[in-house]
Design a protein around this motif. Structure first.
Motif, PDB file in Angstrom:
ATOM      1  N   ASN A  40       0.969  -1.309   0.055  1.00 38.13           N
ATOM      2  CA  ASN A  40       0.077  -0.121  -0.066  1.00 38.13           C
ATOM      3  C   ASN A  40       0.991   1.340   0.122  1.00 38.13           C
ATOM      4  OD1 ASN A  40      -2.485  -1.087   0.141  1.00 38.13           O
ATOM      5  ND2 ASN A  40      -2.431  -1.724   2.079  1.00 38.13           N
ATOM      6  N   PHE A  41       1.849   1.383   0.786  1.00 43.18           N
ATOM      7  CA  PHE A  41       2.706   2.428   0.754  1.00 43.18           C
ATOM      8  C   PHE A  41       3.389   2.644  -0.704  1.00 43.18           C
ATOM      9  CE2 PHE A  41       7.020   4.485   1.467  1.00 43.18           C
ATOM     10  CZ  PHE A  41       6.636   5.738   1.951  1.00 43.18           C
ATOM     11  N   ALA A  42       3.852   1.492  -1.415  1.00 43.93           N
ATOM     12  CA  ALA A  42       4.350   1.897  -2.666  1.00 43.93           C
ATOM     13  C   ALA A  42       3.411   2.223  -3.696  1.00 43.93           C
ATOM     14  CB  ALA A  42       4.888   0.310  -3.209  1.00 43.93           C
ATOM     15  N   ALA A  43       2.044   1.673  -3.419  1.00 41.76           N
ATOM     16  CA  ALA A  43       1.116   2.127  -4.230  1.00 41.76           C
ATOM     17  C   ALA A  43       0.412   3.419  -4.237  1.00 41.76           C
ATOM     18  CB  ALA A  43      -0.240   1.237  -4.162  1.00 41.76           C
ATOM     19  N   VAL A  44       0.599   4.088  -3.010  1.00 42.82           N
ATOM     20  CA  VAL A  44       0.600   5.471  -2.815  1.00 42.82           C
ATOM     21  C   VAL A  44       1.067   6.494  -3.816  1.00 42.82           C
ATOM     22  CG1 VAL A  44       0.490   7.462  -1.225  1.00 42.82           C
ATOM     23  CG2 VAL A  44      -0.462   5.236  -0.458  1.00 42.82           C
ATOM     24  N   PHE A  45       2.367   5.968  -4.314  1.00 41.37           N
ATOM     25  CA  PHE A  45       3.273   6.939  -5.024  1.00 41.37           C
ATOM     26  C   PHE A  45       3.168   6.668  -6.400  1.00 41.37           C
ATOM     27  CE2 PHE A  45       4.813   7.247  -0.674  1.00 41.37           C
ATOM     28  CZ  PHE A  45       4.947   8.747  -0.683  1.00 41.37           C
ATOM     29  N   THR A  46       2.408   5.422  -6.608  1.00 47.61           N
ATOM     30  CA  THR A  46       2.298   5.075  -8.181  1.00 47.61           C
ATOM     31  C   THR A  46       1.017   5.057  -8.648  1.00 47.61           C
ATOM     32  OG1 THR A  46       3.917   3.187  -7.548  1.00 47.61           O
ATOM     33  CG2 THR A  46       2.924   2.976  -9.508  1.00 47.61           C
ATOM     34  N   VAL A  47       0.879   6.500  -9.289  1.00 49.40           N
ATOM     35  CA  VAL A  47      -0.498   6.657  -9.558  1.00 49.40           C
ATOM     36  C   VAL A  47      -0.792   6.299 -11.176  1.00 49.40           C
ATOM     37  CG1 VAL A  47      -2.082   8.662 -10.170  1.00 49.40           C
ATOM     38  CG2 VAL A  47      -0.288   8.885  -8.201  1.00 49.40           C
ATOM     39  N   PRO A  48      -2.069   5.437 -11.314  1.00 49.35           N
ATOM     40  CA  PRO A  48      -2.218   5.144 -12.614  1.00 49.35           C
ATOM     41  C   PRO A  48      -2.200   6.339 -13.776  1.00 49.35           C
ATOM     42  CG  PRO A  48      -3.952   4.152 -11.111  1.00 49.35           C
ATOM     43  CD  PRO A  48      -2.926   5.206 -10.476  1.00 49.35           C
ATOM     44  N   GLY A  49      -1.722   5.990 -14.666  1.00 44.41           N
ATOM     45  CA  GLY A  49      -1.583   6.947 -15.965  1.00 44.41           C
ATOM     46  C   GLY A  49      -0.023   7.868 -15.577  1.00 44.41           C
ATOM     47  N   GLY A  50       0.236   7.744 -14.577  1.00 46.55           N
ATOM     48  CA  GLY A  50       1.550   8.678 -14.363  1.00 46.55           C
ATOM     49  C   GLY A  50       1.393   9.915 -14.038  1.00 46.55           C
ATOM     50  N   PHE A  51       2.774  10.887 -13.887  1.00 49.11           N
ATOM     51  CA  PHE A  51       2.495  12.060 -13.804  1.00 49.11           C
ATOM     52  C   PHE A  51       2.668  13.165 -14.971  1.00 49.11           C
ATOM     53  CE2 PHE A  51       3.347  10.196  -9.878  1.00 49.11           C
ATOM     54  CZ  PHE A  51       2.374  10.766  -8.828  1.00 49.11           C
ATOM     55  N   ASP A  52       2.101  14.541 -14.963  1.00 51.15           N
ATOM     56  CA  ASP A  52       2.756  15.145 -15.970  1.00 51.15           C
ATOM     57  C   ASP A  52       4.256  15.642 -15.800  1.00 51.15           C
ATOM     58  OD1 ASP A  52       2.619  16.902 -18.057  1.00 51.15           O
ATOM     59  OD2 ASP A  52       1.413  18.485 -17.023  1.00 51.15           O
ATOM     60  N   GLN A  53       4.824  15.565 -16.769  1.00 50.21           N
ATOM     61  CA  GLN A  53       6.324  15.795 -16.527  1.00 50.21           C
ATOM     62  C   GLN A  53       6.522  17.354 -16.387  1.00 50.21           C
ATOM     63  OE1 GLN A  53       8.852  13.629 -16.231  1.00 50.21           O
ATOM     64  NE2 GLN A  53       7.367  12.130 -16.601  1.00 50.21           N
ATOM     65  N   ASN A  54       5.735  18.540 -16.800  1.00 54.07           N
ATOM     66  CA  ASN A  54       5.915  19.683 -16.463  1.00 54.07           C
ATOM     67  C   ASN A  54       5.296  20.296 -15.313  1.00 54.07           C
ATOM     68  OD1 ASN A  54       7.108  19.984 -19.116  1.00 54.07           O
ATOM     69  ND2 ASN A  54       5.176  20.281 -19.984  1.00 54.07           N
ATOM     70  N   SER A  55       4.125  19.735 -14.734  1.00 58.76           N
ATOM     71  CA  SER A  55       3.489  20.168 -13.686  1.00 58.76           C
ATOM     72  C   SER A  55       3.413  19.472 -12.456  1.00 58.76           C
ATOM     73  CB  SER A  55       1.972  20.521 -13.882  1.00 58.76           C
ATOM     74  OG  SER A  55       1.425  19.310 -14.054  1.00 58.76           O
ATOM     75  N   GLY A  56       4.025  17.986 -12.565  1.00 59.01           N
ATOM     76  CA  GLY A  56       4.090  16.959 -11.409  1.00 59.01           C
ATOM     77  C   GLY A  56       2.657  16.545 -11.209  1.00 59.01           C
ATOM     78  N   ILE A  57       1.626  16.958 -11.728  1.00 56.32           N
ATOM     79  CA  ILE A  57       0.404  16.547 -11.188  1.00 56.32           C
ATOM     80  C   ILE A  57      -0.162  15.446 -11.997  1.00 56.32           C
ATOM     81  CG2 ILE A  57      -2.170  17.444 -11.428  1.00 56.32           C
ATOM     82  CD1 ILE A  57      -1.099  20.204 -11.253  1.00 56.32           C
ATOM     83  N   PRO A  58      -0.806  14.364 -11.390  1.00 57.44           N
ATOM     84  CA  PRO A  58      -1.291  13.134 -12.164  1.00 57.44           C
ATOM     85  C   PRO A  58      -2.060  13.459 -13.378  1.00 57.44           C
ATOM     86  CG  PRO A  58      -1.666  12.888  -9.896  1.00 57.44           C
ATOM     87  CD  PRO A  58      -1.268  14.335  -9.930  1.00 57.44           C
ATOM     88  N   ILE A  59      -1.883  12.745 -14.610  1.00 62.13           N
ATOM     89  CA  ILE A  59      -2.407  13.071 -15.611  1.00 62.13           C
ATOM     90  C   ILE A  59      -3.806  12.929 -15.857  1.00 62.13           C
ATOM     91  CG2 ILE A  59      -2.560  12.309 -18.273  1.00 62.13           C
ATOM     92  CD1 ILE A  59       0.404  11.563 -17.899  1.00 62.13           C
ATOM     93  N   LEU A  60      -4.320  11.636 -15.039  1.00 60.28           N
ATOM     94  CA  LEU A  60      -5.635  11.475 -15.166  1.00 60.28           C
ATOM     95  C   LEU A  60      -6.682  12.275 -14.064  1.00 60.28           C
ATOM     96  CD1 LEU A  60      -5.382   7.668 -15.001  1.00 60.28           C
ATOM     97  CD2 LEU A  60      -6.038   9.012 -17.034  1.00 60.28           C
ATOM     98  N   LEU A  61      -5.866  13.225 -13.409  1.00 62.39           N
ATOM     99  CA  LEU A  61      -6.702  13.856 -12.421  1.00 62.39           C
ATOM    100  C   LEU A  61      -7.687  14.870 -13.175  1.00 62.39           C
ATOM    101  CD1 LEU A  61      -7.081  14.480  -9.520  1.00 62.39           C
ATOM    102  CD2 LEU A  61      -5.203  16.198  -9.653  1.00 62.39           C
TER     103      LEU A  61
END
Length: 189
Positions: A40-61
């Protein structure tokens, strides 16, 4: 000698066997709880879809805001409950195992551990299902195995939980029942 001292002397072997079995149970459940905590700790930092490289916000957000937040809530609850389970198990392992501990403290901790391990596993499975939902796996593939897992989690899991914890809950019920009856008896006379 008092009756308590006599009882402790006569039943010292039973106390040692009970301590050994509780430590073995706590050790094996500690492995499971630590594994759930790590996942669960590892899954908290592994967001499905990944992060936007410019803003750092999850892409699927931007597109699936509520689904992603629901996933994070499931993961957060699973992580919290698994850390709580590890803490409770450590308190069992570090217990003094006096004869008084076997009356209330250890049965309550044992019941707490069983319930919290179940909820940790349940919220981990719910987070897995929600992650598959966020990734749209349900629409593209046959997921009969996932429905089977949900059946096991929803129906068979509580039955196993009740079977494992019946004796501890039964003990707590009778302890509370007779404690209340004893207090009524004293107030009558």
């Amino acid at each position: 000698m008092t009756s308590t001292e006599l009882f402790e002397i006569k039943h010292s072997e039973v106390c040692k066997e009970a301590e050994k079995s509780i430590r073995e149970l706590a050790g094996s459940v500690l492995i499971l709880a630590t594994l759930l905590c790590t996942v669960n700790f590892a899954a908290v930092f592994t967001v499905p879809g990944g992060f936007d490289q410019n803003s750092g916000i999850p892409i699927l957000l931007k597109t699936q805001h509520s689904d992603l937040w629901m996933l994070m809530v499931f993961l957060g609850v699973a992580l919290y409950v698994s850390v709580f389970t590890v803490g409770t198990l450590l308190s069992i392992l570090l217990s003094k195992f006096d004869s008084d501990d076997f009356y209330i403290a250890l049965p309550v901790k044992y019941c707490t551990v069983i319930i919290s391990v179940y909820y940790s596993a349940a919220f981990t499975v719910l987070a897995c299902v929600q992650a598959l939902n966020v990734e749209n796996i349900f629409m593209n593939k046959d997921v009969w195995w996932l429905l089977f897992c949900m059946f096991v989690l929803g129906f068979v899991g509580p039955l196993i939980l009740l079977d494992l914890s019946y004796f501890a809950f039964d003990y707590m019920y009778h302890f509370i029942r007779y404690s209340v009856s004893y207090k009524r008896f004293i107030h009558v006379f």
